[in-house]
Design a protein around this motif. Structure first.
Motif, short mmCIF file in Angstrom:
data_model
loop_
_atom_site.label_atom_id
_atom_site.label_comp_id
_atom_site.label_asym_id
_atom_site.label_seq_id
_atom_site.Cartn_x
_atom_site.Cartn_y
_atom_site.Cartn_z
N VAL A 133 0.84 -1.20 0.00
CA VAL A 133 0.00 0.00 0.00
C VAL A 133 0.87 1.25 0.00
CG1 VAL A 133 -1.72 1.32 1.29
CG2 VAL A 133 -1.92 -1.16 1.16
N LEU A 134 1.94 1.23 0.80
CA LEU A 134 2.86 2.37 0.85
C LEU A 134 3.52 2.59 -0.51
CD1 LEU A 134 4.42 4.52 2.50
CD2 LEU A 134 6.12 2.75 2.98
N ALA A 135 3.97 1.51 -1.15
CA ALA A 135 4.63 1.64 -2.45
C ALA A 135 3.66 2.19 -3.50
CB ALA A 135 5.17 0.28 -2.90
N GLY A 153 -1.64 15.85 11.89
CA GLY A 153 -1.50 14.63 11.12
C GLY A 153 -2.57 14.50 10.05
N GLU A 154 -2.44 13.47 9.20
CA GLU A 154 -3.38 13.25 8.10
C GLU A 154 -4.77 12.92 8.64
OE1 GLU A 154 -3.08 13.63 4.89
OE2 GLU A 154 -0.96 14.22 4.95
N LEU A 155 -5.77 13.59 8.09
CA LEU A 155 -7.14 13.45 8.58
C LEU A 155 -7.65 12.01 8.47
CD1 LEU A 155 -9.78 14.59 9.65
CD2 LEU A 155 -10.37 15.24 7.29
N ARG A 156 -7.37 11.33 7.34
CA ARG A 156 -7.88 9.97 7.15
C ARG A 156 -7.38 9.03 8.23
NH1 ARG A 156 -6.92 7.13 1.75
NH2 ARG A 156 -8.12 5.54 2.88
N LEU A 157 -6.12 9.17 8.61
CA LEU A 157 -5.58 8.30 9.65
C LEU A 157 -6.22 8.63 10.99
CD1 LEU A 157 -3.68 6.15 10.65
CD2 LEU A 157 -1.87 7.86 10.81
N GLN A 355 1.50 7.77 6.88
CA GLN A 355 0.18 7.95 7.48
C GLN A 355 -0.93 7.61 6.49
OE1 GLN A 355 -0.50 11.61 9.82
NE2 GLN A 355 1.67 12.09 9.46
N VAL A 356 -0.78 8.06 5.26
CA VAL A 356 -1.80 7.80 4.24
C VAL A 356 -1.91 6.31 3.96
CG1 VAL A 356 -2.44 8.22 1.83
CG2 VAL A 356 -1.47 10.08 3.21
N ALA A 357 -0.75 5.65 3.84
CA ALA A 357 -0.76 4.20 3.58
C ALA A 357 -1.40 3.44 4.73
CB ALA A 357 0.67 3.71 3.36
N LEU A 358 -1.08 3.82 5.95
CA LEU A 358 -1.63 3.13 7.11
C LEU A 358 -3.13 3.36 7.22
CD1 LEU A 358 -1.19 1.39 9.56
CD2 LEU A 358 -0.43 3.40 10.83
N ALA A 359 -3.58 4.55 6.89
CA ALA A 359 -5.02 4.83 6.91
C ALA A 359 -5.78 3.91 5.95
CB ALA A 359 -5.27 6.30 6.55
N GLU A 360 -5.23 3.72 4.77
CA GLU A 360 -5.86 2.82 3.79
C GLU A 360 -5.86 1.38 4.29
OE1 GLU A 360 -5.19 1.28 -0.81
OE2 GLU A 360 -4.53 3.31 -0.24
N PHE A 361 -4.77 0.98 4.91
CA PHE A 361 -4.66 -0.39 5.45
C PHE A 361 -5.70 -0.62 6.54
CE2 PHE A 361 -2.76 -3.56 8.30
CZ PHE A 361 -2.41 -4.55 7.41
#
Length: 476
Positions: A133-135, A153-157, A355-361
């Motif tokens: 997801v990060l890649a 920090g990023e809102l989605r996370l 942060q964005v990748a972790l939010a999607e995960f």
């Protein structure tokens, strides 16, 4: 035909537990497939799966990919529990930075048997999906996120973290969450926002050496509270302390203290909150191990209980998913504005892309699947490690029995010197954490912490057995 009641899966799980208790199902026994047991018990496949998942979450069953569900190997308890600590009845100036630096240097050495570092191994975590997801995020949106994000920090996370907090009984807004660089920064922000150099902070004893190091750097003193290996701190001692001495804050683990693995019962947590409220003392809680529980339900953090209004909550994903991403968070409540000001001064903001990748995960549900697997593995690791300790360490060794996390605390006779063991173990290619780094007053010289955070294999087991033989030799 199945009668559709909300309790059918519980009836099935109780039946299985009863069969295990009376010896019909022995540890290691493979259970019928979900389809087979649904036909045998005349329940739906979803009900059967729900019962199996409930028992898996509570540690009764373990699932093995492409194989099925098995009765968990029960952990023996032939060795006694460690003693309740008896620290000095005064605050201590902290001076452990040199010892901590030495330990971390050895703990990061891959040539040593890794029993010293309480950070899960990448092989055990198997976080490839998160890395993918990060890649992908970097390829598609790299330029967008190669910039400063909002200080919070990023809102989605923050939204995903707020959703997960609701499961633990704590309703909050994403605006209440501030992303940090791991839990260490969260604790540092909390302490620096509500206390000053020279102040006294009440802590567990033993407690995480990273917290002690932070107190040392901030110039604060530690008052070590007697701590039971299962029930946590002695509230009566804290009450007497608050009646007689000024205390700026209390810092406690929410669940599964590192290194003891202790966890306060909910009723005791409420009593503690009531006591702190009466004295107007803020609580800083560290909940990094909260998701790694072996019972059926996640224990509630202090902040989710009545009286938790003056609590600062700190946590991260470093122990459960991605230590290298260094993503933590803090919910500071009444102290939010001051914590935000300190975040701006310390690091401005945390990196956006992870942060964005972790939010999607998290949004995909993959984290919950991952947690079910990692809980099972870590529980089994602790069981195997306990067996190896019982088989090789001196017979009067005392060992903790945590219901979450992945560390064990060993107490040996008073004359034992874990520092001498540490030196000898390094010569034999083994690293562990000697007990004195978990105390501001450098107590627990006869104790040590072992980490079960690596994939269990012959090298790990052999390392524990050799360590046990060394301990026997030093005692003799």
């Amino acid at each position: 035909m199945e009668t559709h009641t909300p309790y059918r899966y519980k009836q099935l799980s109780d039946l299985i537990v009863g069969m295990i208790a009376n010896g019909t199902l022995a540890p290691g026994t493979r259970l019928p497939s979900v389809r087979a047991i649904s036909e045998q018990q005349r329940v739906s496949i979803s009900t059967a799966l729900q019962a199996y998942r409930l028992l898996e979450d509570s540690g009764v069953l373990v699932s093995r990919p492409q194989s099925g569900f098995y009765v968990a190997t029960t952990r023996r308890g032939t060795l006694a529990l460690p003693s309740t600590s008896r620290p000095p009845v005064k605050a201590s100036t902290v001076s452990i930075s040199g010892a901590v630096a030495t330990l971390l240097e050895h703990a990061s050495n891959s040539a040593l048997v890794p029993l010293g570092c309480a950070v899960p191994d990448a092989t055990l975590l198997q976080s490839k999906r998160l890395d993918h997801v990060l890649a992908r995020t970097a390829r598609q949106y790299g330029m967008r996120y190669n910039a400063y994000c909002a200080p919070q920090g990023e809102l989605r996370l923050r939204q995903e973290i707020a959703k997960r907090a609701m499961r633990a009984g704590h309703a909050l807004s994403p605006e209440d969450v501030l992303i940090t660089s791991g839990c260490t920064e969260a604790l540092t922000l909390a302490l620096s926002a509500i206390a000053k150099r020279g102040d006294t902070i009440a802590v567990e004893s033993p407690t995480y050496f990273g917290l002690l190091h932070t107190l040392e750097v901030l110039g604060m003193k530690a008052f070590e509270l007697p701590t039971d290996p299962t029930r946590g701190i002695d509230i009566s001692v804290l009450s007497r302390l608050l009646d007689t001495k000024p205390v700026a804050a209390c810092v406690l683990s929410s669940n599964f203290n590192n290194p003891l693995g202790s966890a306060m019962a909910e009723i005791d947590k409420k009593l503690l909150l009531k006591l702190l409220k009466r004295h107007d003392v803020p609580l800083i809680e560290d909940d990094v191990y909260g998701d790694i529980y072996f019972s059926s339900d996640r224990p509630k953090p202090f902040i989710a209980l009545d009286g938790g209004e003056n609590t600062i909550y700190c946590s991260s994903f470093s122990k459960s998913l991605a230590p290298g991403y260094r993503i933590g968070w803090i919910m500071a409540g009444l102290h939010a504005q001051k914590v935000l000001e300190h975040k701006l001064a310390f690091s401005l903001c945390s990196p956006s892309l992870p942060q964005v990748a972790l939010a999607e995960f998290l949004a995909s549900g993959a984290y919950d699947t991952h947690l079910r697997r990692i809980r099972r593995i870590l529980d089994e690791n602790l069981a195997r490690m306990t067996h190896a300790i019982e088989a090789s360490f001196p017979g009067d060794t005392k060992v903790s029995r945590p219901s979450g996390g992945f560390v064990l605390w060993l107490e040996l006779p008073k004359r034992f010197d874990s520092r001498a063991l540490f030196d000898e173990a390094l010569k034999q290619g083994i690293c562990f954490a000697p007990g004195d780094v978990f105390s501001a007053s450098r107590r627990f010289r006869n104790c040590l912490r072992l980490s079960a955070a690596y994939e269990w294999n012959g090298r790990i087991e052999d390392g524990i057995r050799r360590l046990g033989r060394l301990a026997n030799t030093l005692l003799a």
